[in-house]
Motif scaffolding. Structure first.
Motif, short mmCIF file in Angstrom:
data_model
loop_
_atom_site.label_atom_id
_atom_site.label_comp_id
_atom_site.label_asym_id
_atom_site.label_seq_id
_atom_site.Cartn_x
_atom_site.Cartn_y
_atom_site.Cartn_z
N GLN A 31 -5.22 9.06 19.63
CA GLN A 31 -3.79 8.78 20.49
C GLN A 31 -3.58 9.80 20.47
OE1 GLN A 31 -1.44 5.76 19.04
NE2 GLN A 31 -2.35 4.27 20.19
N TYR A 32 -3.22 10.85 18.67
CA TYR A 32 -2.47 12.20 18.90
C TYR A 32 -3.23 12.50 19.10
CZ TYR A 32 1.50 10.88 16.06
OH TYR A 32 2.74 9.87 15.62
N THR A 33 -4.52 13.13 19.57
CA THR A 33 -5.20 14.06 19.34
C THR A 33 -5.44 14.57 21.39
OG1 THR A 33 -7.34 13.72 18.10
CG2 THR A 33 -7.64 14.48 19.83
N LEU A 34 -5.15 13.22 21.94
CA LEU A 34 -5.37 13.49 23.18
C LEU A 34 -3.60 13.62 23.56
CD1 LEU A 34 -5.96 9.68 24.59
CD2 LEU A 34 -6.94 12.01 25.03
N LEU A 53 -0.74 19.08 24.44
CA LEU A 53 0.04 20.63 24.60
C LEU A 53 -0.54 21.69 24.09
CD1 LEU A 53 2.86 19.02 22.47
CD2 LEU A 53 2.83 19.54 24.65
N LEU A 54 -1.73 21.83 23.75
CA LEU A 54 -2.21 23.01 23.33
C LEU A 54 -3.79 22.70 23.39
CD1 LEU A 54 -1.02 22.76 19.50
CD2 LEU A 54 -0.58 24.73 21.10
N PRO A 55 -4.13 23.01 24.65
CA PRO A 55 -5.65 22.57 25.45
C PRO A 55 -6.67 23.59 24.36
CG PRO A 55 -3.86 23.55 26.94
CD PRO A 55 -3.51 23.64 25.56
N ASP A 56 -6.36 24.49 23.93
CA ASP A 56 -7.33 25.33 22.62
C ASP A 56 -7.24 25.18 21.79
OD1 ASP A 56 -8.12 26.63 25.52
OD2 ASP A 56 -6.80 27.92 25.10
N ALA A 57 -6.44 23.88 21.19
CA ALA A 57 -6.46 23.34 19.21
C ALA A 57 -8.19 23.31 19.46
CB ALA A 57 -5.68 22.88 19.13
N ARG A 58 -7.97 23.59 18.29
CA ARG A 58 -9.43 22.53 17.45
C ARG A 58 -8.63 21.50 16.92
NH1 ARG A 58 -12.57 25.51 12.66
NH2 ARG A 58 -13.47 23.51 11.74
N VAL A 59 -8.72 20.11 17.34
CA VAL A 59 -8.26 18.67 16.92
C VAL A 59 -9.30 18.63 15.53
CG1 VAL A 59 -7.13 17.00 16.44
CG2 VAL A 59 -6.59 18.85 18.61
#
Length: 162
Positions: free
Chosen positions: A19-22, A27-33
């Motif tokens: 859920q949080y990854t989505l 919010l931060l499309p380029d982030a590495r999650v």
């Protein structure tokens, strides 16, 4: 301090992580999650908390921290804070934390530690033994013991993750 077996907490943590990854990627499309911490390691004992690594370009750490606060997170006050690392804790869901990390920094050791545990079941056994020995202990003493173990696993006694 109380610890739970993996089957008692990992399904909930995995659902929350997804859920949080989505939301983070929105919010931060380029982030590495990435899922980190004990809840990302099969068979690991845990306090039942969820840790999420959010890797961003170094120049975007501060703006990313402010952006992620929109999800109900605030900066964790009693922990390490550097220009390359900021830990956030949820004000909405108990026991959910984000580690906002500058990509390429030393703080990527969260991933290195996770990967070493996953690759080496004996390390997971030792980590679980450490945790069993810390049942009922004060949080700061547990963090100190855990930091020593992590530094040993990473092969660098100068790097302590608290």
């Amino acid at each position: 301090m109380k610890f739970f077996r993996s089957e008692q907490y990992q399904p909930r943590c995995l659902q929350l992580y997804e859920q949080y990854t989505l939301e983070i990627k929105r919010l931060l499309p380029d982030a590495r999650v990435e899922h980190i911490g004990a809840s990302s390691v099969p068979s690991a004992l845990s306090k039942g908390d969820l840790d999420i690594f959010v890797g961003v370009d170094p120049e975007y750490v501060e703006v990313s921290v402010r952006t992620l606060q929109k999800l109900g997170f605030q900066e964790k006050q009693d922990t390490l804070r550097t220009p390359e690392l900021c830990m956030l804790e949820s004000q909405i869901v108990n026991d959910v934390a984000l580690q906002v990390v500058a990509n390429g920094s030393e703080s990527e050791c969260y991933i290195e530690f996770r990967d070493k545990l996953i690759a080496t079941p004996r390390l997971v056994e030792r980590y679980n033994e450490l945790k069993r020995g810390c049942e009922g202990m004060e949080h700061d003493e547990y963090r100190d013991r855990k930091a020593i173990f992590i530094a040993q696993v990473l092969g660098d006694d100068s790097r302590y993750i608290k």
